[in-house]
Each structure stands twice: as C-alpha cells, then as structure tokens.
Design a protein around this motif. Sequence first.
Motif, short mmCIF file in Angstrom:
data_model
loop_
_atom_site.label_atom_id
_atom_site.label_comp_id
_atom_site.label_asym_id
_atom_site.label_seq_id
_atom_site.Cartn_x
_atom_site.Cartn_y
_atom_site.Cartn_z
N GLU A 42 0.82 -1.22 0.00
CA GLU A 42 0.00 0.00 0.00
C GLU A 42 0.86 1.27 0.00
O GLU A 42 0.36 2.35 0.25
CB GLU A 42 -0.96 -0.02 1.19
N ASP A 43 2.15 1.11 -0.25
CA ASP A 43 3.09 2.23 -0.35
C ASP A 43 3.16 3.03 0.96
O ASP A 43 3.21 4.26 0.94
CB ASP A 43 2.73 3.13 -1.53
N ILE A 44 3.16 2.31 2.07
CA ILE A 44 3.31 2.94 3.38
C ILE A 44 4.68 2.58 3.92
O ILE A 44 5.00 1.40 4.06
CB ILE A 44 2.20 2.48 4.35
N ALA A 45 5.48 3.58 4.19
CA ALA A 45 6.84 3.35 4.69
C ALA A 45 6.80 2.76 6.09
O ALA A 45 5.95 3.13 6.91
CB ALA A 45 7.62 4.66 4.71
N VAL A 46 7.71 1.85 6.35
CA VAL A 46 7.80 1.23 7.67
C VAL A 46 7.98 2.30 8.75
O VAL A 46 7.42 2.21 9.84
CB VAL A 46 8.96 0.22 7.70
N SER A 47 8.72 3.36 8.42
CA SER A 47 8.96 4.43 9.39
C SER A 47 7.66 5.10 9.82
O SER A 47 7.56 5.59 10.94
CB SER A 47 9.93 5.46 8.83
#
Length: 128
Positions: A42-47
């Motif tokens: 979903e193009d969500i950065a782990v950070s």
Amino acid sequence: MSTRGADFLDRWMAEHLPETGTDNPAAISDLTDQVMEAAYREDIAVSEIYEEVGSVFEVIAAAMQHRDGSLPEADIVALDLFACRLSHESNISKEQAQDLIKRFGTDWETLLNEAHFVKELEGRLRQE
C-alpha cells in the motif's frame, strides 16, 4: 506515528489477527512480516508505522495475548490504536471505546456492535 501509518496498522490488525490468542513468537513474527508486506503493497513506509510504536511485534503480541478481553493498562499503545479506530468509525468517545475494549476484548465485530448500542442508548437518554 503518522496518521496514515497508525490507521493502516490499526485496520490491518482488526481485519487480520486470528480470533484465538497466542504467545508463540514464531506466529507473532509471521504476523509482523505480513503487516509489513501489506504496508509495502500500500506504499506505506515502515517508518510511518514505527515512529511511535517502536515495535510492531510487541503491539501484535499484546493484542494476540489478550484476545479474551483482558487487555492490560500497560499495553496503552495497542489500546490506543483500537480505541482511536473504534471511536472514529462508530462516533463514540475515545474513553467509551477504551472501556468497550477493556470489557469485550479486541474482536472488531463485537466492538462495533457494542459501540452501536452505546450510541443508541445515548440517543434514548437525550430524548428523555
């Protein structure tokens, strides 16, 4: 934690955690991997997820160990995630959502049903 990251983690946990609890580290690790893979898709950065949580593994472990409704006060991060989502989606206060989670556990359908009853009762009390 970014709103987007928090919302994603909360939604994913509500939709994907098994109904039965576990304290098996391998199973919890697998769930952690699954949520990270889903975030990537979903193009969500782990950070975005790790900023405040610190450990997704610990959040999932706390939720899995307390599927029976015994979510302790020490697990405030998990409680807050569920309470914020429940409050937002059912239009009840965060405090009401926290109370429901403490009483009924983390089963999403049960929480939504109970939140519905809370809103219905509030409406009746206002009419009196």
